[in-house]
Design a protein around this motif. Sequence first.
Motif, PDB file in Angstrom:
ATOM      1  N   MET A  35      66.933 -22.399  -6.055  1.00 44.39           N
ATOM      2  CA  MET A  35      68.297 -21.879  -6.053  1.00 44.39           C
ATOM      3  C   MET A  35      68.338 -20.402  -5.692  1.00 44.39           C
ATOM      4  N   LYS A  36      67.298 -19.664  -6.059  1.00 44.24           N
ATOM      5  CA  LYS A  36      67.223 -18.269  -5.655  1.00 44.24           C
ATOM      6  C   LYS A  36      67.132 -18.177  -4.134  1.00 44.24           C
ATOM      7  N   CYS A  37      66.331 -19.038  -3.530  1.00 42.68           N
ATOM      8  CA  CYS A  37      66.229 -19.080  -2.073  1.00 42.68           C
ATOM      9  C   CYS A  37      67.592 -19.395  -1.455  1.00 42.68           C
ATOM     10  N   LEU A  38      68.309 -20.356  -2.037  1.00 42.47           N
ATOM     11  CA  LEU A  38      69.617 -20.741  -1.505  1.00 42.47           C
ATOM     12  C   LEU A  38      70.611 -19.592  -1.610  1.00 42.47           C
ATOM     13  N   ARG A  39      70.595 -18.859  -2.740  1.00 44.12           N
ATOM     14  CA  ARG A  39      71.525 -17.739  -2.906  1.00 44.12           C
ATOM     15  C   ARG A  39      71.257 -16.636  -1.888  1.00 44.12           C
ATOM     16  N   VAL A  40      69.990 -16.317  -1.679  1.00 48.93           N
ATOM     17  CA  VAL A  40      69.652 -15.263  -0.726  1.00 48.93           C
ATOM     18  C   VAL A  40      69.958 -15.716   0.695  1.00 48.93           C
ATOM     19  N   LEU A  41      69.674 -16.967   0.997  1.00 50.36           N
ATOM     20  CA  LEU A  41      69.984 -17.520   2.306  1.00 50.36           C
ATOM     21  C   LEU A  41      71.482 -17.441   2.572  1.00 50.36           C
ATOM     22  N   ARG A  42      72.276 -17.778   1.549  1.00 47.17           N
ATOM     23  CA  ARG A  42      73.724 -17.733   1.696  1.00 47.17           C
ATOM     24  C   ARG A  42      74.217 -16.305   1.905  1.00 47.17           C
ATOM     25  N   GLN A  43      73.653 -15.352   1.167  1.00 51.10           N
ATOM     26  CA  GLN A  43      74.107 -13.975   1.314  1.00 51.10           C
ATOM     27  C   GLN A  43      73.764 -13.409   2.685  1.00 51.10           C
ATOM     28  N   LEU A  44      72.567 -13.704   3.169  1.00 45.66           N
ATOM     29  CA  LEU A  44      72.204 -13.241   4.507  1.00 45.66           C
ATOM     30  C   LEU A  44      73.055 -13.923   5.572  1.00 45.66           C
ATOM     31  N   LYS A  45      73.349 -15.180   5.358  1.00 46.97           N
ATOM     32  CA  LYS A  45      74.214 -15.895   6.303  1.00 46.97           C
ATOM     33  C   LYS A  45      75.585 -15.240   6.377  1.00 46.97           C
ATOM     34  N   GLU A  46      76.136 -14.873   5.214  1.00 46.14           N
ATOM     35  CA  GLU A  46      77.482 -14.298   5.171  1.00 46.14           C
ATOM     36  C   GLU A  46      77.520 -12.853   5.661  1.00 46.14           C
ATOM     37  N   ASP A  47      76.465 -12.092   5.357  1.00 45.98           N
ATOM     38  CA  ASP A  47      76.491 -10.661   5.668  1.00 45.98           C
ATOM     39  C   ASP A  47      75.924 -10.323   7.043  1.00 45.98           C
ATOM     40  N   VAL A  48      74.941 -11.103   7.505  1.00 43.03           N
ATOM     41  CA  VAL A  48      74.208 -10.709   8.715  1.00 43.03           C
ATOM     42  C   VAL A  48      74.239 -11.779   9.797  1.00 43.03           C
ATOM     43  N   TRP A  49      73.830 -12.983   9.470  1.00 44.88           N
ATOM     44  CA  TRP A  49      73.613 -13.994  10.502  1.00 44.88           C
ATOM     45  C   TRP A  49      74.893 -14.661  10.978  1.00 44.88           C
ATOM     46  N   CYS A  50      75.802 -14.944  10.060  1.00 42.89           N
ATOM     47  CA  CYS A  50      77.019 -15.705  10.410  1.00 42.89           C
ATOM     48  C   CYS A  50      78.230 -15.127   9.701  1.00 42.89           C
ATOM     49  N   PRO A  51      78.560 -13.861   9.909  1.00 42.33           N
ATOM     50  CA  PRO A  51      79.737 -13.310   9.237  1.00 42.33           C
ATOM     51  C   PRO A  51      81.024 -13.861   9.863  1.00 42.33           C
ATOM     52  N   GLY A  52      82.131 -13.629   9.182  1.00 41.32           N
ATOM     53  CA  GLY A  52      83.411 -14.093   9.718  1.00 41.32           C
ATOM     54  C   GLY A  52      84.039 -15.149   8.840  1.00 41.32           C
ATOM     55  N   THR A  53      85.290 -15.476   9.177  1.00 42.33           N
ATOM     56  CA  THR A  53      86.056 -16.398   8.345  1.00 42.33           C
ATOM     57  C   THR A  53      85.742 -17.861   8.638  1.00 42.33           C
ATOM     58  N   ARG A  54      85.297 -18.175   9.855  1.00 45.08           N
ATOM     59  CA  ARG A  54      84.980 -19.562  10.202  1.00 45.08           C
ATOM     60  C   ARG A  54      83.594 -19.621  10.831  1.00 45.08           C
ATOM     61  N   PRO A  55      82.542 -19.462  10.025  1.00 40.32           N
ATOM     62  CA  PRO A  55      81.179 -19.436  10.557  1.00 40.32           C
ATOM     63  C   PRO A  55      80.732 -20.811  11.051  1.00 40.32           C
ATOM     64  N   VAL A  56      79.818 -20.805  12.017  1.00 41.25           N
ATOM     65  CA  VAL A  56      79.312 -22.063  12.566  1.00 41.25           C
ATOM     66  C   VAL A  56      78.434 -22.787  11.544  1.00 41.25           C
ATOM     67  N   ILE A  57      77.803 -22.025  10.656  1.00 38.62           N
ATOM     68  CA  ILE A  57      77.002 -22.587   9.566  1.00 38.62           C
ATOM     69  C   ILE A  57      77.686 -22.253   8.249  1.00 38.62           C
TER      70      ILE A  57
END
Length: 324
Positions: free
Chosen positions: A210-232
């Motif tokens: 779950m720690k991996c999932l939380r960090v993955l989600r934060q990086l996805k939201e902040d760096v890899w896939c920001p925005g209101t309608r992300p592809v992931i």
Amino acid sequence: MVLLSGRRSLHPCIQVLAPSQLLVTVPLCGLTGFRQKSSRRWRYYTPSGVRLLTPVIEPEKRHQWLEVEQFQKSSPHWHESDVNFQGDLVPARVLSVFQGLLHRAIPSCNLSDRVTMMESVGSATRVNVETSVNMVEVEMVPMVEIPGCWPRKARWPRFFKRWPAKDRARCVKSFGFDLIARKNYHWELSFLRAERLLLEGIDEDGGCRMKCLRVLRQLKEDVWCPGTRPVITCQHLQMVLLWECERNPSTKSWLNFASCFLRLVRRLLKCSRQRFLRHYFIKRANLLKYADATQLEMLADKLARFLECPSLNISANHGCSSAC
């Protein structure tokens, strides 16, 4: 007539797809005692519910039709023409009734200054909700709960797999699945409860899943896939984690955060490049089949650059430090 359930046992399920994007599944009442049919008989409709002889679009692996006769008990409304066509419960018609109820509910609940209906795109029912922080886009989806039953399409758990444990898998399957009115023609199989149950207490063995999932989600939201309608979305990330848990079932495979996290990133990169992510419960379904190819390529480039020099300096709350 009211389709929404007033019983306490049925309540909307809220899933966070992105910081300002929510999915709310709203249970419907008046249908109990679901029975699966052995015959596979596809039927096709226009968005207004008119039946066609040939398909407008081929049904996906997660789709199925739904007949009112598949339920041992059904309220009279489910037999009326506003939702029923020749014995079939048509998602397009259910969505039309649902949207009408929503239009009337917003002013009657004095929410017109905070909640606005968005223009319909396809079969989606979306509203903008003003919160104390920002505007949030909410997709609202009618849902039929099917407790105590497991769909034949979901051939899970798979043979000779050590994760999850047999008793855990039996418990998950006992909660059943859902059918959501997300498409015009057929109902879509959903396993939100099963996903949530599999993730509950997943790290009781001292792992870092779950720690991996939380960090993955934060990086996805902040760096890899920001925005209101992300592809992931967060649901895609959960699928990546569930597949990794099945592939690496032992406790010792989840003790080192850095190696576990990078393993998840590599799997996400592979999915992005191949534009292919299997649904965990319905293996033949591709969750990225209709994803924007350009956005996936951009995501893959960012993930590849990250893997060249991984840096996890994103939040002190996660206890992460730079690995590069």
